[in-house]
Every structure is written in C-alpha cells, then in structure tokens.
Design an enzyme around this catalytic site. Structure first.
Site, PDB file in Angstrom:
ATOM      1  N   TYR A  95      -0.676  -1.201   4.486  1.00  0.00           N
ATOM      2  CA  TYR A  95      -1.236  -0.403   5.579  1.00  0.00           C
ATOM      3  C   TYR A  95      -1.951   0.827   5.035  1.00  0.00           C
ATOM      4  CZ  TYR A  95       1.139  -2.965   9.300  1.00  0.00           C
ATOM      5  OH  TYR A  95       1.553  -3.937  10.177  1.00  0.00           O
ATOM      6  N   CYS A 153       0.271   2.436   2.102  1.00  0.00           N
ATOM      7  CA  CYS A 153       0.266   1.501   0.966  1.00  0.00           C
ATOM      8  C   CYS A 153       1.675   1.064   0.560  1.00  0.00           C
ATOM      9  CB  CYS A 153      -0.473   2.094  -0.228  1.00  0.00           C
ATOM     10  SG  CYS A 153      -2.180   2.526   0.148  1.00  0.00           S
ATOM     11  N   GLY A 178     -13.208  -1.664   0.107  1.00  0.00           N
ATOM     12  CA  GLY A 178     -13.481  -0.751  -1.003  1.00  0.00           C
ATOM     13  C   GLY A 178     -12.528   0.413  -1.106  1.00  0.00           C
TER      14      GLY A 178
END
Length: 214
Positions: free
Chosen positions: A73, A180, A162
């Site tokens: 996430y 994360c 990205g």
C-alpha cells in the site's frame, strides 16, 4: 528521446492509468517515444500486488485503487510528486533489479541537489532519510523516515507506474495505511526536513539528474 510531460493541478488516478496503458502499448509498437510524466493526484491509496488487507487500517478514508504494480500500500495526494516512468527496460538491458536500482539512484541524486542524504536499505524498496534527531525504535534501531516510494510494472519490457517523492504532502494521511508494509519507521518530506522546496524545484532537479543515471 524521452518526452517529459508535466501536468499541473490534480490528475484523476484512473485517467492516469488509461494514459499509461495506451502509452506503454505505443512505445512497445514503436509508435511513441519513451515518457516521464510528472503529476499530482488527489488523496488516495493504491494497493500493489503484495498488499495485505490488514495494512489498510482506515479503508473508508480515501478511495483505494488496485494498482497492479509491485509493492504494497502507498498513499498519493497533493504535495507529492508522482513520477510515472514509461521507458523500454528491454532496450536498456532486460534487468528489472538493475532498473529498480537506477530509479533509487535517480531519487538519491535528486535529493542530493538539496543536500539531503537519501539511502537505500536491503529488503526495503524506496529511499530513506536517517533521522538521528528522533528517538530510536524500541529495539535500539536508529530511526529512518521514508521520503520516496518506488513501484513498477512491466509489459513487453516497457515500464509503467514508478516513483513518488514527498515534497509537502499532509503526512498524517499516511496513517490510514502501513506504508509499504513497514512498521516502526515513519514518513517524511522535503518541507518536513526544513527545506522550502517547491514542486518546480524538484522537477528541475529530476530533469538535471536523469541523464546521470539513465
């Protein structure tokens, strides 16, 4: 040749996905140049392919999108520069790990323009800033805050998605997720670090350092 596209205001996330899908197909077929797209999104959360449902701690707060990129996430919102990277990784060596490392080094070189030392850590994709002025974690680990997230996807060896770099977002918005999937360490931004950096300043630094890495 790489086209640089900079969009002012806030770009709808699904609109950005449609653009990337079309551009990646055009690059793969030789009908378009590679592209770096700089933009901002309205507040939202995205779930990567490794996202765990329990890491979405406030699911009703902002819209949540399945990004189908690598990672877990993450948050996007005003004050954060999103850098969508649509380039031919196949032509550049067919090495995904090396490409992710290039993205990390690009962020580090960009932060260096503002005298910020960004660092990478094994097992933690993204770029981190040591915060020795903050209390260490309970186990004694020195505190580090994340300033940039990285998550990519490849199709026919063309990359999309990205990087996101925090310029001056509302850092409290990250509290609705476990960013994360990493607990303990926090999130920071250029302005949070005491630097009055604008989005234009960051864009200029990204432009000037791109050729150093790619």
């Amino acid at each position: 040749m790489v086209e640089w596209k900079i969009t002012d205001g806030l770009t709808d996330y699904e609109e950005a996905l449609r653009f990337m899908e079309a551009r990646v197909a055009a690059i793969a077929s030789g009908e378009a140049e590679e592209c770096i797209w700089l933009l901002e999104h309205p507040p939202l959360y995205t779930a990567g392919t490794s996202a765990r449902r329990e890491d979405l701690t406030d699911p009703g707060r902002f819209p949540v999108f399945e990004a189908r990129r690598g990672g877990q996430y993450t948050y996007h919102g005003p004050g954060q520069r999103v850098v969508y990277v649509m380039i031919d990784v196949g032509r550049r060596g067919h090495d995904v790990r090396f490409f992710v490392g290039q993205l990390e080094q690009w962020v580090i070189a960009t932060l260096d323009q503002f005298n910020i030392r960004g660092e990478i850590r094994p097992g933690r994709v993204g770029v981190w800033v040591p915060r020795p002025e903050k209390p260490a974690l309970p186990d004694g680990t020195p505190r580090e805050d994340k300033i940039a997230a990285i998550g990519i996807r490849l199709r026919k060896w063309i990359s999309f998605h990205g990087i996101s770099i925090n310029v001056d977002p509302d850092l409290e918005h990250f509290s609705g997720i476990v960013p994360c999937g990493i607990t303990g360490h926090g999130v920071t931004s250029l302005v949070d670090l005491g630097l009055p950096v604008t989005m234009e300043d960051l864009d200029n630094a990204l432009l000037s350092t791109f050729q150093q890495v790619f």
